[in-house]
Design an enzyme around this catalytic site. Sequence first.
Site, short mmCIF file in Angstrom:
data_model
loop_
_atom_site.label_atom_id
_atom_site.label_comp_id
_atom_site.label_asym_id
_atom_site.label_seq_id
_atom_site.Cartn_x
_atom_site.Cartn_y
_atom_site.Cartn_z
N SER A 1 46.15 15.41 -47.90
CA SER A 1 46.28 14.48 -49.36
C SER A 1 46.85 14.93 -49.88
O SER A 1 47.70 16.01 -50.01
CB SER A 1 44.65 14.54 -49.34
OG SER A 1 44.44 15.73 -50.01
N VAL A 2 47.48 14.48 -51.63
CA VAL A 2 48.15 14.67 -52.18
C VAL A 2 47.85 16.04 -53.10
O VAL A 2 47.98 17.66 -54.00
CB VAL A 2 48.38 14.27 -53.40
CG1 VAL A 2 46.83 14.11 -54.76
CG2 VAL A 2 49.47 13.87 -54.31
N LYS A 3 45.97 16.58 -52.71
CA LYS A 3 45.63 17.70 -53.32
C LYS A 3 45.47 19.21 -52.53
O LYS A 3 45.25 19.92 -53.35
CB LYS A 3 44.06 17.62 -53.17
CG LYS A 3 43.56 16.39 -53.60
CD LYS A 3 43.50 16.86 -55.66
CE LYS A 3 42.80 15.87 -56.14
NZ LYS A 3 42.57 16.53 -57.76
N ASP A 4 46.70 18.63 -51.67
CA ASP A 4 47.27 20.14 -50.37
C ASP A 4 48.16 20.80 -51.35
O ASP A 4 48.42 22.11 -51.48
CB ASP A 4 47.35 19.50 -49.14
CG ASP A 4 47.10 19.01 -48.08
OD1 ASP A 4 45.94 18.61 -48.17
OD2 ASP A 4 47.76 18.84 -47.95
#
Length: 400
Positions: free
Chosen positions: A46-49
């Site tokens: 995900s982008v949250k990585d």
Amino acid sequence: MSTQILDNALGGVGHTPLIRLDKIAQINGLKCNLLGKVEFMSAGGSVKDRIAKAMVEAAEKEGKLIAGKSVVIEPTSGNTGIGLAMACAIKGYSVIITLPNKMSLEKEALLRALGAEVVRTPTEAAWDSPESHIGVANRLQREIPHGIILDQYRNVNNPLAHEYTTGPEIIEAVTSTPPTSSKPSSLKVDVMVAGAGTGGTITGISRAIKKTHNRECIIVAVDPKGSILAVPESLNTADDGAQYIVEGIGYDFVPQVLSRDDVDTWLKTADDESFAAVQSMMRSEGLLVGGSSGSALAGALQWLKSDEGHEVANTPGKNVVVLLPDGIRNYMSKPWFLKIAMEAEPSPLAGVISQILEKDPALQEPRLVQITSVRDAGGDTSVGAPENLAGVPSSTLASH
């Protein structure tokens, strides 16, 4: 995507592709370029990585994390927790994630697989309640020795991660792709659309684009109905306090890292249009995205069909980028996904298959295929699959 050997999985964070959504553009009568930034291709999915890596590395540089002692605690909708659990597994820190009951079983399973402890909290608890995921995280941090909350809601490294990585990646992809007669391009990011959760993604990308690339770029933020992030406030009143199913975007408070001044336009989306957009991306573009990606696409299409977006929609070469935060991996037991996957209208090909198999007497009385329903941690029971597939016996299915 790196072409060299990486030291560990953190080297695979980000560097995700920007992909043309030409079929969806055609279906919706768009002449502009519709482009998806596909974040589920990041190492943790995900982008949250990106913010997890940035927050951990910054805390290490500042001496806030101590090897063998520190316990990273984080309230999250799941994806930031997965990114943190991945980073901490690599670096050797213990992790505790507080997660609202609404969030999927898959997220909890992934967190536990990465070694994190998971504490579920009531979905309906207000953000400032002691029972909320934020309140429980604060209590654990006070009482656990060497506990630290990196705090995605206030940590400056959240928007900075996107200002320094996500935004520049989008800019580079657009400016380095030469226009052709069949695929014209302004060589600029003309419109950027993203959902808002903590707000770090939309804030950081906006700053990257407007500071270094195109200050005229229109930044569109998407907020689910039932959330209170959108401005003007009147956008939120019709559905104030309503529950929404989509995960990872929207809140009942305004996080500190969200700069509403960096957003030009806010739009509200409903669950049904978000999940319809997910199905469209899967069937038309082959992209196995999650629910918040559907919200972002639904918001983009809503804006492009509005008076404000009409000119862009009808201008060949204009580039409209949609941030697609994560993939379907996290939601495969959720009723909304099983409905679009298992209860979709039969295709013409399904009828052909059925007619062919009905000619075989051995297949006239199909055995039932028992599908065990999955109960997610939020108490929802998934929608069961059809009891048989086009008359195929269970022995045939089992062989595959």
